[in-house]
Structure formats: C-alpha cells, structure tokens
Design a protein around this motif. Sequence first.
Motif, PDB file in Angstrom:
ATOM      1  N   THR A  18       0.818  -1.184  -0.095  1.00 12.97           N
ATOM      2  CA  THR A  18       0.004   0.007   0.146  1.00 12.97           C
ATOM      3  C   THR A  18       1.061   1.340   0.034  1.00 12.97           C
ATOM      4  OG1 THR A  18      -1.817  -1.091   1.046  1.00 12.97           O
ATOM      5  CG2 THR A  18      -1.588   1.309   1.306  1.00 12.97           C
ATOM      6  N   ALA A  19       1.965   1.287   0.686  1.00  9.99           N
ATOM      7  CA  ALA A  19       2.717   2.255   0.761  1.00  9.99           C
ATOM      8  C   ALA A  19       3.449   2.619  -0.605  1.00  9.99           C
ATOM      9  CB  ALA A  19       3.746   2.347   1.733  1.00  9.99           C
ATOM     10  N   ALA A  20       3.793   1.513  -1.182  1.00 11.34           N
ATOM     11  CA  ALA A  20       4.529   1.654  -2.591  1.00 11.34           C
ATOM     12  C   ALA A  20       3.506   2.222  -3.548  1.00 11.34           C
ATOM     13  CB  ALA A  20       5.096   0.287  -3.087  1.00 11.34           C
ATOM     14  N   ASP A  21       2.208   1.943  -3.598  1.00 14.10           N
ATOM     15  CA  ASP A  21       1.220   2.431  -4.280  1.00 14.10           C
ATOM     16  C   ASP A  21       0.895   3.835  -3.962  1.00 14.10           C
ATOM     17  OD1 ASP A  21       0.851  -0.176  -5.632  1.00 14.10           O
ATOM     18  OD2 ASP A  21      -1.048  -0.560  -4.331  1.00 14.10           O
ATOM     19  N   LEU A  22       1.025   4.334  -2.921  1.00 17.12           N
ATOM     20  CA  LEU A  22       0.938   5.648  -2.534  1.00 17.12           C
ATOM     21  C   LEU A  22       2.023   6.299  -2.960  1.00 17.12           C
ATOM     22  CD1 LEU A  22      -0.337   5.521   1.385  1.00 17.12           C
ATOM     23  CD2 LEU A  22      -1.665   6.518  -0.812  1.00 17.12           C
ATOM     24  N   VAL A  23       3.184   5.849  -2.970  1.00 18.23           N
ATOM     25  CA  VAL A  23       4.524   6.571  -3.427  1.00 18.23           C
ATOM     26  C   VAL A  23       4.101   6.828  -4.997  1.00 18.23           C
ATOM     27  CG1 VAL A  23       6.891   6.342  -3.777  1.00 18.23           C
ATOM     28  CG2 VAL A  23       5.953   6.019  -1.425  1.00 18.23           C
ATOM     29  N   VAL A  24       3.801   5.699  -5.724  1.00 13.98           N
ATOM     30  CA  VAL A  24       3.596   5.806  -7.192  1.00 13.98           C
ATOM     31  C   VAL A  24       2.486   6.962  -7.408  1.00 13.98           C
ATOM     32  CG1 VAL A  24       2.503   4.424  -9.071  1.00 13.98           C
ATOM     33  CG2 VAL A  24       4.063   3.142  -7.593  1.00 13.98           C
ATOM     34  N   ASP A  25       1.247   6.840  -6.435  1.00 18.94           N
ATOM     35  CA  ASP A  25       0.370   7.974  -6.850  1.00 18.94           C
ATOM     36  C   ASP A  25       0.750   9.287  -6.442  1.00 18.94           C
ATOM     37  OD1 ASP A  25      -1.227   5.943  -7.822  1.00 18.94           O
ATOM     38  OD2 ASP A  25      -2.452   5.632  -6.086  1.00 18.94           O
ATOM     39  N   LEU A  26       1.451   9.404  -5.530  1.00 18.78           N
ATOM     40  CA  LEU A  26       1.691  10.679  -4.811  1.00 18.78           C
ATOM     41  C   LEU A  26       3.000  11.068  -4.891  1.00 18.78           C
ATOM     42  CD1 LEU A  26      -0.804  10.160  -1.789  1.00 18.78           C
ATOM     43  CD2 LEU A  26      -1.320  11.428  -4.110  1.00 18.78           C
ATOM     44  N   GLY A  27       4.118  10.469  -5.150  1.00 18.97           N
ATOM     45  CA  GLY A  27       5.524  10.725  -5.062  1.00 18.97           C
ATOM     46  C   GLY A  27       5.905  11.985  -5.451  1.00 18.97           C
ATOM     47  N   HIS A  28       5.653  12.306  -6.543  1.00 22.31           N
ATOM     48  CA  HIS A  28       6.315  13.683  -6.954  1.00 22.31           C
ATOM     49  C   HIS A  28       5.605  14.666  -6.322  1.00 22.31           C
ATOM     50  CE1 HIS A  28       8.831  12.213 -10.065  1.00 22.31           C
ATOM     51  NE2 HIS A  28       8.132  11.398 -10.687  1.00 22.31           N
ATOM     52  N   HIS A  29       4.292  14.676  -5.951  1.00 24.84           N
ATOM     53  CA  HIS A  29       3.758  15.712  -5.384  1.00 24.84           C
ATOM     54  C   HIS A  29       4.021  16.062  -3.908  1.00 24.84           C
ATOM     55  CE1 HIS A  29       1.039  16.303  -8.812  1.00 24.84           C
ATOM     56  NE2 HIS A  29       0.848  15.107  -8.718  1.00 24.84           N
ATOM     57  N   ALA A  30       4.437  14.740  -3.330  1.00 22.47           N
ATOM     58  CA  ALA A  30       4.763  14.759  -1.864  1.00 22.47           C
ATOM     59  C   ALA A  30       6.428  14.904  -1.726  1.00 22.47           C
ATOM     60  CB  ALA A  30       4.803  13.477  -1.224  1.00 22.47           C
ATOM     61  N   GLY A  31       7.067  15.690  -2.902  1.00 20.23           N
ATOM     62  CA  GLY A  31       8.399  15.774  -2.613  1.00 20.23           C
ATOM     63  C   GLY A  31       9.248  14.804  -2.776  1.00 20.23           C
TER      64      GLY A  31
END
Length: 132
Positions: A18-31
């Motif tokens: 789930t964390a990996a999926d979140l990084v895929v989805d939000l990574g660039h926006h989360a810096g």
Amino acid sequence: MTRTEVRTRAQHAHAFLTAADLVVDLGHHAGIDDLGNTIGSLAVLAGIAAGDAICGAVLGERAAGQDHGNAVAMLRRTEPGKRLAQHLARLIDSKTETQHSPLLLTEARAADLLKAARRLVDGMDDVLRTLS
C-alpha cells in the motif's frame, strides 16, 4: 511461526505494498525525488513479508537469517512457492540495488519489482484464504 505471527507478516506485506502504491500515486507531489528506489525498497519489503507469511502458514516457520537465499529455498518447499519463488528471488536480488546503492533506480525497474511483490502478496492471500 504462530498464526499471530503469520497474520502480522501478512499485514506487513499489505502495508508495504500500500505504501508503494501511495508513493507511485503521490510521490512527486509529496516531494519524493527518488521514486524508483523508494518504490523498489517497499516492493522488496512487501515480497519478503509475503514469503514469510506463506512459509509460516504452510510450514510453520520462516527463514530468519541474513542469507535471504534461504527464504527463497524455503518458499520453494511450499506448493504456491514453487511458482512464486522466482518473484521473491528477483526482489531479493534487487535489495542492495534498491536500498544501498548510490545509483538511482528507474521508475520502470521499480514498477517491475512492484509487479513481483504484488504477485507474492496475491499468492499469500490465496494461501491464507485456503487455510482459514
């Protein structure tokens, strides 16, 4: 491994995925600039946890040493592991590359590792459903 330990490792596998999926989805926006290594590292952790849960559920034990190759060999001793061990081997082989190398992992390579982790977690879920 006890049933509680198997359940805990299964929860870890899902959490890392789930964390990996979140990084895929939000990574660039989360810096997060280093998406490939972050996603790849989480995929490795998810795959190892899933392998532990499968071995724990089927064999009652998991590999617990520094040599992760033992985890692959143990997974191969299980029925689902015969088809899933190749994915765990791929993830373990990339552990140094994703977690300790100064080189950046491409997002394409990370996506491949995430796919391998997803197969292991899906296989784990199948095993746990069958045994419950």
